[in-house]
Scaffold this active site. Structure first.
Site, PDB file in Angstrom:
ATOM      1  N   GLY A   1      17.654  22.127  38.704  1.00 19.81           N
ATOM      2  CA  GLY A   1      18.108  21.328  37.561  1.00 19.81           C
ATOM      3  C   GLY A   1      18.523  19.927  38.001  1.00 19.81           C
TER       4      GLY A   1
ATOM      5  N   GLU B   1      19.270  24.519  31.240  1.00 18.13           N
ATOM      6  CA  GLU B   1      20.013  25.784  31.148  1.00 18.13           C
ATOM      7  C   GLU B   1      20.039  26.355  32.554  1.00 18.13           C
ATOM      8  OE1 GLU B   1      21.406  26.748  28.464  1.00 18.13           O
ATOM      9  OE2 GLU B   1      20.361  25.664  26.884  1.00 18.13           O
TER      10      GLU B   1
ATOM     11  N   GLY C   1      16.626  27.481  34.868  1.00 18.20           N
ATOM     12  CA  GLY C   1      16.469  27.874  36.264  1.00 18.20           C
ATOM     13  C   GLY C   1      17.741  27.570  37.033  1.00 18.20           C
ATOM     14  N   SER C   2      17.577  27.369  38.307  1.00 18.93           N
ATOM     15  CA  SER C   2      18.755  27.206  39.157  1.00 18.93           C
ATOM     16  C   SER C   2      19.364  25.811  39.013  1.00 18.93           C
ATOM     17  CB  SER C   2      18.355  27.431  40.614  1.00 18.93           C
ATOM     18  OG  SER C   2      17.354  26.503  40.955  1.00 18.93           O
TER      19      SER C   2
ATOM     20  N   CYS D   1      21.728  34.839  34.203  1.00 13.82           N
ATOM     21  CA  CYS D   1      22.463  33.583  34.406  1.00 13.82           C
ATOM     22  C   CYS D   1      23.922  33.717  33.973  1.00 13.82           C
ATOM     23  CB  CYS D   1      21.792  32.458  33.639  1.00 13.82           C
ATOM     24  SG  CYS D   1      21.511  32.892  31.920  1.00 13.82           S
TER      25      CYS D   1
ATOM     26  N   GLU E   1      26.535  31.689  42.894  1.00 14.11           N
ATOM     27  CA  GLU E   1      25.814  32.598  42.009  1.00 14.11           C
ATOM     28  C   GLU E   1      24.961  33.521  42.889  1.00 14.11           C
ATOM     29  OE1 GLU E   1      22.541  31.029  39.696  1.00 14.11           O
ATOM     30  OE2 GLU E   1      23.199  32.228  38.002  1.00 14.11           O
TER      31      GLU E   1
ATOM     32  N   LYS F   1       5.408  26.346  31.722  1.00 17.50           N
ATOM     33  CA  LYS F   1       5.103  26.978  33.009  1.00 17.50           C
ATOM     34  C   LYS F   1       6.031  28.159  33.246  1.00 17.50           C
ATOM     35  CE  LYS F   1       6.510  26.239  37.193  1.00 17.50           C
ATOM     36  NZ  LYS F   1       6.578  27.654  37.601  1.00 17.50           N
TER      37      LYS F   1
ATOM     38  N   GLU G   1      20.238  23.944  41.407  1.00 17.56           N
ATOM     39  CA  GLU G   1      19.647  23.072  42.427  1.00 17.56           C
ATOM     40  C   GLU G   1      18.428  22.359  41.856  1.00 17.56           C
ATOM     41  OE1 GLU G   1      20.553  26.255  42.973  1.00 17.56           O
ATOM     42  OE2 GLU G   1      22.355  25.603  44.044  1.00 17.56           O
TER      43      GLU G   1
HETATM   44  P1  NAD Z   1      14.355  28.223  40.102  1.00 16.34           P
HETATM   45  O1  NAD Z   1      15.143  27.041  39.716  1.00 16.34           O
HETATM   46  O2  NAD Z   1      14.006  28.404  41.515  1.00 16.34           O
HETATM   47  O3  NAD Z   1      12.970  28.237  39.313  1.00 16.34           O
HETATM   48  C1  NAD Z   1      12.919  28.121  37.920  1.00 16.34           C
HETATM   49  C2  NAD Z   1      11.583  27.536  37.536  1.00 16.34           C
HETATM   50  O4  NAD Z   1      11.479  26.219  38.043  1.00 16.34           O
HETATM   51  C3  NAD Z   1      10.381  28.282  38.091  1.00 16.34           C
HETATM   52  O5  NAD Z   1       9.382  28.292  37.095  1.00 16.34           O
HETATM   53  C4  NAD Z   1       9.953  27.430  39.276  1.00 16.34           C
HETATM   54  O6  NAD Z   1       8.576  27.504  39.560  1.00 16.34           O
HETATM   55  C5  NAD Z   1      10.288  26.038  38.786  1.00 16.34           C
HETATM   56  N1  NAD Z   1      10.555  25.059  39.832  1.00 16.34           N
HETATM   57  C6  NAD Z   1      11.016  25.276  41.090  1.00 16.34           C
HETATM   58  N2  NAD Z   1      11.151  24.094  41.733  1.00 16.34           N
HETATM   59  C7  NAD Z   1      10.793  23.132  40.862  1.00 16.34           C
HETATM   60  C8  NAD Z   1      10.741  21.706  40.924  1.00 16.34           C
HETATM   61  N3  NAD Z   1      11.100  21.052  42.022  1.00 16.34           N
HETATM   62  N4  NAD Z   1      10.345  21.035  39.842  1.00 16.34           N
HETATM   63  C9  NAD Z   1      10.014  21.679  38.713  1.00 16.34           C
HETATM   64  N5  NAD Z   1      10.014  23.013  38.589  1.00 16.34           N
HETATM   65  C10 NAD Z   1      10.408  23.730  39.650  1.00 16.34           C
HETATM   66  O7  NAD Z   1      15.145  29.442  39.493  1.00 16.34           O
HETATM   67  P2  NAD Z   1      14.739  30.974  39.541  1.00 16.34           P
HETATM   68  O8  NAD Z   1      15.112  31.489  40.870  1.00 16.34           O
HETATM   69  O9  NAD Z   1      13.359  31.181  39.047  1.00 16.34           O
HETATM   70  O10 NAD Z   1      15.700  31.558  38.399  1.00 16.34           O
HETATM   71  C11 NAD Z   1      16.993  31.888  38.630  1.00 16.34           C
HETATM   72  C12 NAD Z   1      17.933  30.826  38.118  1.00 16.34           C
HETATM   73  O11 NAD Z   1      17.746  30.603  36.705  1.00 16.34           O
HETATM   74  C13 NAD Z   1      19.366  31.241  38.254  1.00 16.34           C
HETATM   75  O12 NAD Z   1      20.131  30.211  38.790  1.00 16.34           O
HETATM   76  C14 NAD Z   1      19.783  31.537  36.816  1.00 16.34           C
HETATM   77  O13 NAD Z   1      21.143  31.433  36.611  1.00 16.34           O
HETATM   78  C15 NAD Z   1      18.992  30.566  36.045  1.00 16.34           C
HETATM   79  N6  NAD Z   1      18.865  30.960  34.634  1.00 16.34           N
HETATM   80  C16 NAD Z   1      19.584  30.279  33.680  1.00 16.34           C
HETATM   81  C17 NAD Z   1      19.523  30.645  32.349  1.00 16.34           C
HETATM   82  C18 NAD Z   1      20.309  29.888  31.303  1.00 16.34           C
HETATM   83  O14 NAD Z   1      19.996  30.017  30.127  1.00 16.34           O
HETATM   84  N7  NAD Z   1      21.322  29.128  31.657  1.00 16.34           N
HETATM   85  C19 NAD Z   1      18.721  31.710  31.960  1.00 16.34           C
HETATM   86  C20 NAD Z   1      18.014  32.394  32.942  1.00 16.34           C
HETATM   87  C21 NAD Z   1      18.089  31.997  34.273  1.00 16.34           C
END
Ligand code: NAD
Length: 789
Positions: free
Chosen positions: A249, A266, A244-245, A300, A397, A192, A247
């Site tokens: 995670g 990640e 993703g974030s 990130c 962040e 996704k 939170e």
């Molecule tokens: P996010 O966590 O809001 O969303 C990430 C993904 O998760 C999206 O596809 C979103 O639709 C999905 N999502 C949201 N809520 C969900 C849930 N409850 N269950 C399952 N999926 C859900 O993050 P974002 O704002 O899209 O991205 C930014 C974050 O990603 C930052 O914190 C950044 O540091 C992190 N990031 C980390 C890496 C890494 O390799 N460590 C790389 C890129 C980005």
């Protein structure tokens, strides 16, 4: 303006990248059917769509299918159906498909780059020169892994159907990081993309059609958090890979607890960019531009905390300001642009809010005197000085073009400031003294460290974090592990412990002097804080002795002792090996005592009990031998750099051992943890804890430093929960009943410690030995060291 005036003005004329091919692609597609499931393009079951827009103008780019739980159901079914054939295909067959994907992406490289910049807002120079080439390299690199998998990972099986959820900051690159290793290992995929940036994933699915990816092997479902949650919670998925974030995670860690799903996270970061006084300051300024203003800071591993040595701080900040004034903020498709818009209005509002709050907390926020384009979600590059360590800009962040600066006096302070964060993703160290840089790198709690560089990535090098930046690695050999099923030999299902029987009245007590087993904390035998004891009974219900009833307070003391023990993690591997050999030697001197104790507490025959002791000694010998052999590697990415994949201890590991094989089960877990330099807090078997308390003397005689091993006896469920919630425990291994394992996973989210459990099963203890255990006891830190003038 004459030519001389023009030369002096050195103004940039606009240099727009053509977007006609991207516009034609956008106009020519039916986005109402943009779910790619089982090799077909489908509308969402409820026909819902969501908008994706151009962040530089706010204009609509496409209305894209919005998957619901019903669509996820269909996609998982397709992936399940495709799994047997794909995982049974030869490595060469899979390699050809990965290679074909890479080559097809190369043929449409520019279209990918333009679409990425349109959808995300990132400058075309970045999408064209960094995101897309790195994504292509990922597929081509993993073709080789597919073919060599059997040789490199003998006997390993694919994890199965993988659910992958990615963010919007590197839409295509994150997709590549996820899909390439999954396909190489024979997994099938439901991926996704993020709801802000669905376009390049749709183009990628078209590439899959052309590259001969069998139907159902790659399924791409557009949607938001609801679709993400449906993936996470689907019982037909064997592994979740999330970027993703922190939170979200944490939500996913909780949601998958007890499900047996493999998980890699990640997450976010707050990475330090450390400039020592002997650094080449001009190079460091250029590095900083890449570190924090690459992709508008929506990275990130952005170097969002500048730590600069006091003696050069003023000079360095002055240079940074001058350079910031020259950064060009503008349209993403202009090849001169350094800084484009943020991805969305919500992101812009968030960044503004954090900057305001940082200023309210005392930071001085400076921006160059520039205009931003009238439309679009632009935010000027921002430098925050006078930032206290607790300021929100130093801790949160921001995920935007905002740099928080602090100064330090000496190396020790630099390391302390750098590690003063709940995250642990990356760090940059700038110094012309490579000895200093390589002295600092191992001390930084971060999964990636760049020496005199920043934001370097490659398919051959693992990437991923410590602490709340998540666990697991992506890229290279380390990343493949995440897509292979675990290789520990399973044992029987652990049944809930039956209620303790009352001790028989005639308990056959001898008239020896009474010895009460205490707890073993920080190298000393101590009474339990609550001053309660529990009876230990033989299988016939006779009283075998009593052990202390450990509590929350005792676990806290043991964790403090484990954290304070520096002698063990800092000892050389050879030194640790000798101590483990010595433990084996001292245990062998007590073989008969331990065999008698095991027989008494488990009812095993003397022969069986003695065999358990002997295997335990052999196991200690094995891990003693491996302490200086389970080493890191050197990666050679296609750049003038070597990347040192160093093995480091995880830190403080809590271990909850099984009732079965009370000695061998315990040794099989603590020995690999100790061999890799971790300190251990052990909760031994509930039914036979005297086997563990008998070890105190063996430990005391074996030169084990105080705090390297602490042992807290008591009720497993209660003590496991305390360890799970403790934010100073870095790793937790639990072999216990299913519900204790599930709770340990669910309650570990405070600091996102690395939890491994047997999911309610024991291990086959006689064979439970090998690299899988050492890997679990290790963090891999990739230190990038560039070379050349
Ligand atoms: P996010 O966590 O809001 O969303 C990430 C993904 O998760 C999206 O596809 C979103 O639709 C999905 N999502 C949201 N809520 C969900 C849930 N409850 N269950 C399952 N999926 C859900 O993050 P974002 O704002 O899209 O991205 C930014 C974050 O990603 C930052 O914190 C950044 O540091 C992190 N990031 C980390 C890496 C890494 O390799 N460590 C790389 C890129 C980005």
């Amino acid at each position: 303006m004459n030519i001389l005036e023009r030369y002096h003005a050195m103004d940039y004329a606009p240099a727009p990248e053509a977007r006609s091919e991207a516009d034609a692609w956008l106009a020519g597609r039916d986005f109402s059917k943009s779910l790619f499931i089982a090799g077909e393009w489908r509308a969402a079951a409820d026909e819902k769509t969501f908008d994706t827009e151009d962040p530089s103008s706010g204009k609509l780019l496409a209305k894209v299918s919005d998957a619901s739980a019903a669509d996820i159901e269909t996609a998982v079914a397709a992936a399940r159906k495709a799994l047997p054939k794909w995982s049974a295909a030869s490595g060469y067959e899979r390699a050809k498909v990965l290679y074909a994907i890479g080559r097809a992406m190369q043929r449409h490289q520019r279209l990918f780059a333009v679409l990425e910049s349109l959808d995300n807002g990132k400058p075309i120079r970045e999408s064209r020169d960094i995101d897309v080439p790195l994504a292509i390299r990922h597929f081509i690199h993993h073709a080789g892994w597919a073919q060599s998998l059997d040789k490199e990972f003998p006997g390993r099986k694919p994890a199965g159907v993988v659910g992958q959820i990615i963010p919007w900051n590197f839409p295509l690159l994150m997709l590549a990081w996820k899909i390439a290793p999954a396909l190489a290992t024979g997994c099938t995929v439901v991926l996704k993309p993020a709801e802000f940036t669905p376009l390049t994933a749709i183009l990628f699915a078209e590439i899959c059609e052309r590259a001969g990816v069998p139907r159902g092997v790659v399924n791409i479902v557009q949607g938001g958090p609801e679709a993400g949650a449906a993936i996470v919670n689907h019982a037909g998925i064997d592994k979740i890979a999330f970027t993703g974030s922190s939170e979200v995670g944490k939500i996913i860690r909780k949601a998958t607890a007890g499900s047996g799903k493999k998980l890699s996270l990640e997450l976010g970061g707050k990475s330090a960019f450390i400039v020592f006084e002997d650094a080449d300051l001009d190079s460091a300024v250029e590095g900083l531009v890449d570190g924090i203003w690459f992709n508008q800071g929506q990275v990130c591993c952005a170097g969002s905390r500048l730590l600069v040595q006091e003696s050069v701080a003023d000079a360095f900040i002055a240079k940074v300001k001058t350079r910031m004034s020259r950064l060009r903020v503008g349209a993403p498709l202009d090849k001169n642009t350094d800084i484009g818009p943020l991805v969305d209005k919500t992101q812009l509002d968030r960044v503004r809010r954090l900057v305001e709050e940082g200023a309210r907390q005392g930071a001085v926020c400076w921006q160059p005197d520039q205009d931003v384009p009238e439309t679009g979600y632009y935010h000027l590059p921002t430098l925050a000085t006078g930032v206290a360590p607790a300021n929100i800009l130093a801790q949160e962040e921001v995920f935007g073009p905002v740099l928080a600066t602090m100064s330090f006096r000496n190396t020790e302070e630099a390391v302390e400031l750098a590690n003063n964060t709940r995250y642990g993703l990356a760090a940059s160290v700038w110094s012309e003294n490579v000895n200093l840089a390589l002295h600092v790198a191992p001390q930084l709690k971060a999964g990636v460290v760049w020496v005199n560089g920043t934001n370097m990535f490659d398919a051959s090098c693992g990437f991923g974090g410590y602490r709340e930046s998540g666990f697991g690695r992506e890229g290279g050999r380390e990343g493949l592990e995440e897509y292979l099923a675990s290789s520990e030999p399973h044992g029987p299902v652990i049944k809930p412990a039956s209620a303790p029987k009352a001790a028989a009245r005639d308990n056959g007590e001898s008239h020896a002097i009474d010895r009460t087993a205490k707890l073993f904390i920080g190298g000393k035998q101590v009474r339990p804080d609550g001053n309660y004891s529990i009876a230990v009974l033989t299988p016939k219900g006779k009283l075998a002795g009593e052990v202390g009833l450990g509590s929350r307070k005792d676990i806290r003391d043991a964790v403090s002792a484990a954290r304070a023990c520096k002698a063990w993690p800092e000892a050389t591997a050879y030194n640790r090996a000798q101590v483990l050999y010595y433990l084996a030697e001292n245990l062998s001197g007590r073989t008969e005592d331990f065999a008698a104790r095991i027989s008494e507490l488990t009812g095993a025959s003397h022969k069986v009990a003695k065999a358990e002791v002997e295997t335990s000694i052999e196991r200690l010998f094995y891990y003693a031998g491996m302490a200086d052999k389970f080493e890191g590697r050197v990666h050679q990415p296609p750049a003038r750099t070597v990347t040192l994949a160093l093995h480091e201890p995880v830190g403080v590991i809590g271990i909850v051992a099984s009732d079965e094989a009370p000695l061998l089960g315990l040794i099989s877990l603590i020995a690999p943890a100790l061999a890799m330099g971790n300190t251990v807090v052990l909760v031994p078997s509930t039914t036979a804890p005297l086997v563990a308390t008998d070890l105190y003397q063996v430990i005391e005689y074996s030169d084990v430093p105080s705090g390297a091993i602490s042992i807290v006896t008591g009720h497993t469920a209660e003590l496991a929960a305390v360890l799970a919630k403790h934010d100073d425990v870095d790793g937790l291994w639990v072999v216990a009943e299913a519900d204790i394992c599930a709770r340990a996973e669910a309650e570990s989210t405070g600091n996102l410690k690395r939890v491994w459990t047997g999911h309610g099963r024991s291990l086959d203890w006689p064979t439970a030995q090998g690299e899988a255990f050492l890997r679990r006891a290790t963090e891999v830190k990739n230190v990038w060291v560039p070379y050349g003038d």
